[in-house]
Design a protein around this motif. Structure first.
Motif, PDB file in Angstrom:
ATOM      1  N   THR A 132       0.830  -1.212   0.000  1.00 28.05           N
ATOM      2  CA  THR A 132       0.000   0.000   0.000  1.00 28.05           C
ATOM      3  C   THR A 132       0.861   1.256   0.000  1.00 28.05           C
ATOM      4  N   TYR A 133       1.903   1.260   0.798  1.00 32.61           N
ATOM      5  CA  TYR A 133       2.771   2.438   0.900  1.00 32.61           C
ATOM      6  C   TYR A 133       3.393   2.775  -0.456  1.00 32.61           C
ATOM      7  N   LEU A 134       3.859   1.753  -1.174  1.00 31.70           N
ATOM      8  CA  LEU A 134       4.471   2.003  -2.478  1.00 31.70           C
ATOM      9  C   LEU A 134       3.419   2.355  -3.533  1.00 31.70           C
ATOM     10  N   ALA A 135       2.261   1.691  -3.466  1.00 28.64           N
ATOM     11  CA  ALA A 135       1.217   1.944  -4.458  1.00 28.64           C
ATOM     12  C   ALA A 135       0.637   3.353  -4.324  1.00 28.64           C
ATOM     13  N   THR A 136       0.677   3.942  -3.116  1.00 26.55           N
ATOM     14  CA  THR A 136       0.156   5.300  -2.912  1.00 26.55           C
ATOM     15  C   THR A 136       1.227   6.359  -3.114  1.00 26.55           C
ATOM     16  N   GLY A 137       2.341   5.977  -3.711  1.00 28.71           N
ATOM     17  CA  GLY A 137       3.417   6.947  -3.931  1.00 28.71           C
ATOM     18  C   GLY A 137       4.098   7.345  -2.643  1.00 28.71           C
ATOM     19  N   ARG A 138       4.219   6.377  -1.699  1.00 28.46           N
ATOM     20  CA  ARG A 138       4.855   6.592  -0.392  1.00 28.46           C
ATOM     21  C   ARG A 138       4.128   7.691   0.412  1.00 28.46           C
ATOM     22  N   ASN A 139       2.807   7.658   0.320  1.00 28.34           N
ATOM     23  CA  ASN A 139       1.971   8.596   1.064  1.00 28.34           C
ATOM     24  C   ASN A 139       1.640   7.985   2.422  1.00 28.34           C
ATOM     25  N   LYS A 140       2.299   8.468   3.453  1.00 29.12           N
ATOM     26  CA  LYS A 140       2.125   7.877   4.778  1.00 29.12           C
ATOM     27  C   LYS A 140       0.712   8.092   5.311  1.00 29.12           C
ATOM     28  N   SER A 141       0.169   9.276   5.119  1.00 26.34           N
ATOM     29  CA  SER A 141      -1.174   9.557   5.628  1.00 26.34           C
ATOM     30  C   SER A 141      -2.198   8.628   4.999  1.00 26.34           C
ATOM     31  N   ARG A 142      -2.108   8.481   3.653  1.00 22.78           N
ATOM     32  CA  ARG A 142      -3.065   7.621   2.960  1.00 22.78           C
ATOM     33  C   ARG A 142      -2.880   6.162   3.359  1.00 22.78           C
TER      34      ARG A 142
END
Length: 538
Positions: free
Chosen positions: A480-490
């Motif tokens: 999930t972290y990589l798929a969201t462009g390393r978006n921690k909040s998301r």
């Protein structure tokens, strides 16, 4: 052309051994009334040799695996020497120490017993006088006989397999011969644990393949080493050997439930691996084992000689999704199996492809039930024409939702192909799925069967999939972290955790993988490896 066969080198069988438990069960030992006073949980240690010694510094003369016999005459009255004696044996990796009670020690010495317990060294006392020479003679003779038997077995297996290879025997014949010598099913897999070929009695092989995905993950996926937690390993007779050459691995051979001792099993696995490597070298690039596996399965399905239900474990172990799927049988006359397989991978459609007979190539697509099977079959035909530049005709049977109907569907597709042999494909059929829609995932799926990609994925994700502390539950967080462009909040939101909790998980992931996910290149490398891992599992 003359081929000189020198693939294996000299015979190097593993050192034979008896366990401490087996030595203590010998009739001559039982006459001495042995009692285990320490290290009772380590009685399965292998005994490589028996050594009689009274010297206090005997540890420096050992090389590991020895059972040391002593009366302790030089240790009596010196507690410090007694404790150091045990510690020196432990440092030398001795298998066990046997103390004959008598004038030096009429009862088990507490100092030695406590030291042995702390070190985990089996300590045995003999309550009756016992001639050590009889024990050494008995054990040494047994070990020599075992070593001779190991050499004889190795040569017998080598001779049999070399004879088959030099006469051009097919892979199946080779595996069946290996199964005869090992007395258990034999499975050949690629690095993603996909079954390529099997050998042995059919019902036993089917029992293994029926639950292959779980077995492979437990034994050699998430639990590394023999007998991983909740898994199976060498202690259960599951023994593997790597297949490869010139510095790279491309598969494994697995003995499934070998009932002999582990040393013999490992020897047989090594001999099997050497034979399979040589067989592949001499066979050349004409047909890969993956192609042979698919060809055998589809041929058996079409022929109907083997009931479809009995072929289900083979299909599942070969990597074909079979649960709650829609099966689409396709046939192309005059098609190139390699080209058809390439199109399958480009489209990201799971399936099997193989050349059958009379110039017919069969494909069996396995699609999720919520997908439009008819439309995807049409799209495959159009993409095939685009890739080859030839107006190939794809014959499709009606989609089947029951596995038992697949053989009839394949035969129906063959009949359609014969009837439509001169009919060109309709070039106006619409395309529903394109490669650019899946971006990097499409490329990874295209390359997922490449041994280099399989090795890369294993190496990059090793800290999460294998080894001490491995935890595959962290993979979804990383994904999930990589798929969201390393978006921690998301990522925290999608996993329903607080940001501090997510930070801790990311720290664990980075520590186990040995990477810095804030570094773009390292994060990209892990992302590609994860995509390859997911593609291989599908």
């Amino acid at each position: 052309m003359t081929i000189t066969l020198e693939p294996w080198g000299p015979v190097e069988p593993l050192e034979p051994a008896l366990s401490v438990r087996q030595v203590l069960a010998l009739e001559r030992v039982l006459a001495g009334e042995p009692e285990v006073v320490a290290g009772a949980g380590q009685l399965d240690r292998p005994v490589r040799w028996v050594h009689v010694a009274e010297a206090a510094d005997v540890g420096v003369m050992l090389s590991g695996g020895e059972m040391v016999l002593t009366t302790g005459v030089l240790l009596a009255g010196d507690p410090d020497a007694q404790a150091e004696y045990i510690r020196s044996l432990h440092r030398a990796e001795a298998a066990a120490v046997v103390l004959g009670l008598g004038r030096a020690f009429p009862a088990p010495p507490d100092v030695m017993r406590r030291a042995a317990e702390r070190c985990g060294l089996p300590m045995v006392v003999l309550h009756r006088p016992f001639p050590f020479a009889e024990l050494t003679e008995e054990v040494q003779s047994r070990l020599v006989r075992q070593k001779f038997a190991a050499v004889s077995l190795s040569e017998a297996v080598r001779t049999a397999l070399t004879g088959l290879i030099t006469t051009g025997a097919p892979l199946q014949r080779l595996l069946d011969e290996i199964a005869v010598h090992t007395a258990c099913p034999v499975v050949v897999t690629n690095l993603a644990h996909r079954v390529l070929a099997t050998g042995g009695e059919r019902s036993a092989v089917d029992d293994v393949l029926r639950d292959w995905d779980r077995i492979a993950r437990q034994a050699w996926g998430y639990h590394a080493g023999p007998s991983g937690t909740g898994g199976v390993g060498e202690g259960d007779g599951w023994i593997r050997a790597e297949l490869g050459g010139r510095g790279e691995r491309w598969g494994r051979v697995v003995l499934c439930g070998h009932r002999g001792d582990a040393a013999t099993g490992r020897l047989l696995a090594d001999r099997a691996a050497e034979a399979l490597i040589l067989h592949r070298m001499l066979a050349g690039p004409a047909h890969s084992w993956e192609e042979e596996s698919a060809q055998g399965l589809l041929t058996d399905l079409v022929s109907g000689v083997v009931p479809a239900r009995q072929l289900l474990p083979r299909a599942r172990a070969a990597g074909l999704p079979v649960n709650r799927r829609t099966f689409v049988p396709l046939v192309v006359r005059g098609g190139d199996p390699n080209q058809l397989g390439k199109v399958l991978r480009l489209l990201g459609l799971p399936g099997l492809v193989a050349e059958l007979s009379d110039g017919a190539t069969a494909l069996l697509l396995s699609l999720p039930r919520d997908q439009d099977a008819e439309a995807l079959a049409e799209h495959f035909a159009l993409r095939l024409r685009h890739e080859t530049g030839v107006p190939a005709t794809v014959a499709a049977a009606a989609p089947r939702t029951a596995w038992d109907d697949v053989p009839f569907g394949l035969r129906e597709a063959l009949h359609v192909a014969e009837a439509a042999a001169d009919t060109p494909a309709d070039e106006d059929r619409p395309a529903l799925v394109r490669l650019r829609d899946v971006h990097l995932r499409g490329l990874v799926r295209l390359l997922r069967d490449d041994p280099h990609v399989q090795s890369f994925a294993e190496r990059e994700l090793d800290g999460l999939l294998c080894g001490p502390g491995a935890d595959p539950r962290l993979l979804p967080v990383l994904r999930t972290y990589l798929a969201t462009g390393r978006n921690k909040s998301r990522t925290a939101e999608l996993h329903h955790v607080s940001r501090p909790a997510l930070y801790r998980r990311l720290e664990v992931i980075q520590a186990r993988l040995g990477v810095d996910l804030d570094d773009f290149e390292q994060a990209a490398s892990v992302h590609i490896a994860l995509l390859a891992h997911d593609a291989q599992q599908r």
